[in-house]
Design a protein around this motif. Structure first.
Motif, PDB file in Angstrom:
ATOM      1  N   LEU A 179     -10.825  -1.468  -3.383  1.00 29.64           N
ATOM      2  CA  LEU A 179     -11.553  -0.335  -3.929  1.00 29.64           C
ATOM      3  C   LEU A 179     -13.004  -0.698  -4.225  1.00 29.64           C
ATOM      4  N   ILE A 180     -13.251  -1.995  -4.456  1.00 29.62           N
ATOM      5  CA  ILE A 180     -14.600  -2.503  -4.706  1.00 29.62           C
ATOM      6  C   ILE A 180     -14.854  -3.657  -3.746  1.00 29.62           C
ATOM      7  N   ASP A 181     -16.042  -3.703  -3.215  1.00 30.78           N
ATOM      8  CA  ASP A 181     -16.408  -4.776  -2.290  1.00 30.78           C
ATOM      9  C   ASP A 181     -16.232  -6.129  -2.986  1.00 30.78           C
ATOM     10  N   PRO A 182     -15.528  -7.095  -2.344  1.00 32.16           N
ATOM     11  CA  PRO A 182     -15.350  -8.426  -2.949  1.00 32.16           C
ATOM     12  C   PRO A 182     -16.659  -9.120  -3.290  1.00 32.16           C
ATOM     13  N   GLN A 183     -17.738  -8.732  -2.633  1.00 30.82           N
ATOM     14  CA  GLN A 183     -19.038  -9.321  -2.967  1.00 30.82           C
ATOM     15  C   GLN A 183     -19.457  -8.952  -4.388  1.00 30.82           C
ATOM     16  N   LEU A 235     -16.986  -7.654  -6.780  1.00 28.77           N
ATOM     17  CA  LEU A 235     -15.881  -7.980  -7.677  1.00 28.77           C
ATOM     18  C   LEU A 235     -14.809  -8.734  -6.903  1.00 28.77           C
ATOM     19  N   PRO A 236     -14.897 -10.064  -6.869  1.00 30.20           N
ATOM     20  CA  PRO A 236     -13.846 -10.845  -6.214  1.00 30.20           C
ATOM     21  C   PRO A 236     -12.560 -10.810  -7.034  1.00 30.20           C
ATOM     22  N   GLY A 237     -11.458 -11.111  -6.388  1.00 30.33           N
ATOM     23  CA  GLY A 237     -10.165 -11.079  -7.062  1.00 30.33           C
ATOM     24  C   GLY A 237      -9.947 -12.271  -7.969  1.00 30.33           C
ATOM     25  N   PRO A 238      -8.900 -12.215  -8.798  1.00 27.75           N
ATOM     26  CA  PRO A 238      -8.603 -13.343  -9.705  1.00 27.75           C
ATOM     27  C   PRO A 238      -8.382 -14.660  -8.968  1.00 27.75           C
ATOM     28  N   SER A 239      -7.741 -14.610  -7.804  1.00 20.98           N
ATOM     29  CA  SER A 239      -7.492 -15.849  -7.055  1.00 20.98           C
ATOM     30  C   SER A 239      -8.801 -16.472  -6.577  1.00 20.98           C
ATOM     31  N   ALA A 240      -9.763 -15.640  -6.155  1.00 23.91           N
ATOM     32  CA  ALA A 240     -11.056 -16.166  -5.706  1.00 23.91           C
ATOM     33  C   ALA A 240     -11.823 -16.802  -6.866  1.00 23.91           C
ATOM     34  N   VAL A 241     -11.751 -16.183  -8.035  1.00 16.85           N
ATOM     35  CA  VAL A 241     -12.426 -16.741  -9.207  1.00 16.85           C
ATOM     36  C   VAL A 241     -11.763 -18.057  -9.616  1.00 16.85           C
ATOM     37  N   GLN A 265     -27.879 -15.838  -8.345  1.00 17.06           N
ATOM     38  CA  GLN A 265     -28.966 -15.758  -7.383  1.00 17.06           C
ATOM     39  C   GLN A 265     -28.484 -16.037  -5.962  1.00 17.06           C
ATOM     40  N   ARG A 266     -27.493 -16.903  -5.821  1.00 14.99           N
ATOM     41  CA  ARG A 266     -26.947 -17.229  -4.498  1.00 14.99           C
ATOM     42  C   ARG A 266     -25.879 -16.238  -4.050  1.00 14.99           C
ATOM     43  N   LEU A 267     -25.636 -15.191  -4.866  1.00 12.48           N
ATOM     44  CA  LEU A 267     -24.610 -14.177  -4.583  1.00 12.48           C
ATOM     45  C   LEU A 267     -23.217 -14.787  -4.524  1.00 12.48           C
ATOM     46  N   ASP A 268     -23.015 -15.890  -5.259  1.00 15.44           N
ATOM     47  CA  ASP A 268     -21.681 -16.488  -5.388  1.00 15.44           C
ATOM     48  C   ASP A 268     -21.009 -15.823  -6.592  1.00 15.44           C
ATOM     49  N   THR A 269     -20.497 -14.614  -6.373  1.00 20.73           N
ATOM     50  CA  THR A 269     -19.981 -13.809  -7.486  1.00 20.73           C
ATOM     51  C   THR A 269     -18.765 -14.440  -8.124  1.00 20.73           C
TER      52      THR A 269
END
Length: 291
Positions: free
Chosen positions: A52-56, A58-64, A252-256
């Motif tokens: 529903l939201i671009d991972p860029q 709002l990444p998911g819990p597993s990505a965080v 700044q590096r877009l590493d959300t």
């Protein structure tokens, strides 16, 4: 004999019910908070899994979680690269956190030492308060980003400017809380102590200080919280190592994912600091609320 037996039985029964009365509300609070966290994680996972939201954004819990683990371990800088790098920016994430805590300890720690002294003087001397209080209120109203540039001009981009910024952020809340504590002491207590023959020093040490200490502890809680929220501003320039600097740089590096990991660590650390200060305050001022 029967009445004595009932009384003893009643006391025993009351003794059994007291722990339940104490721990049951706590267990309920812990249960409600745990369920709320799980519900938030579930909603977060559902929203990201459904795209529903671009991972860029709002990444998911597993990505965080992966970003958090990666920031605390040796890993290749890119797939297929044989060499490994250390954490992020050549520091593990926990080392970034420790660096920020050291700056907080130096800046806010100095405010905790100096603030109560200044606040006590202002609270007991109307003349000094009339001179100093306008400058204190002016400083209290300034946002930290308003004078970070000036501090960098004065002290450079090293840790000195950051420590001064954290000191200036934490100093006003401690002073104001101490002044409020002194002004809140009843004159009847002071006059009663003097009528019993207490000297000026005894009035200060036996009446004013114990009555003011709970307010000082409250001011320290506010000051540490405010200083911790200022850590990102303090580490905008040359903030590596530092958890605030890492959060800013990763943004700044877009590493959300890494940015969210840093934000979560900052928030959990703030909760831990507040709980620690609250616990220390409960031990240091056990008479709070009983007089």
């Amino acid at each position: 004999m029967s009445e004595i037996g009932l009384r003893v039985s009643g006391r025993w029964a009351a003794g059994v019910s007291v722990p339940r009365a104490i721990f049951a509300p706590r267990l309920r609070r812990i249960g409600v908070r745990t369920l709320s966290v799980l519900a938030l994680l579930g909603l977060w996972w559902a929203v990201t899994a459904a795209r529903l939201i671009d991972p860029q954004f709002l990444p998911g819990p597993s990505a965080v979680w992966h970003a958090f683990v990666r920031a605390n371990s040796w890993h290749p800088p890119a797939p297929g690269v044989p060499r490994e790098v250390r954490g992020e920016q050549n520091y593990f994430l926990w080392e970034h956190l420790v660096a920020s805590l050291q700056r907080i300890g130096a800046g806010a720690g100095a405010a905790i030492v100096v603030g109560p002294i200044v606040g006590f003087v202002l609270g007991t001397s109307r003349i000094v308060a009339a001179v100093v209080e306008p400058y204190l209120n002016f400083l209290r109203a300034l946002p930290p980003l308003g004078y970070i540039g000036l501090l960098i001009v004065w002290f450079g981009i090293g840790d000195t400017a950051k420590i001064w910024l954290l000191f200036l952020a934490a100093f006003p809340p401690v002073v104001v809380a101490t002044m409020a504590g002194v002004h809140g002491v009843s004159l009847d207590r002071i006059n009663a102590a003097r009528s019993l023959g207490a000297s000026r020093v005894q009035v200060v040490t036996r009446v004013l200080l114990p009555a003011t200490l709970p307010e000082v502890i409250g001011g320290i809680r506010v000051a540490i919280g405010f200083a911790w929220t200022t850590v990102v501003a303090a580490e905008l320039n040359n903030g590596i190592p530092g958890i605030g600097g890492l959060a800013y740089l990763s943004g700044q590096r877009l590493d959300t994912a890494l940015t969210l990991a840093c934000i979560i660590v900052i928030g959990l650390t703030a909760l831990a600091l507040d709980a620690a200060i609250k616990g220390i305050g409960a031990i240091a001022v056990p008479w709070k609320g009983r007089a």
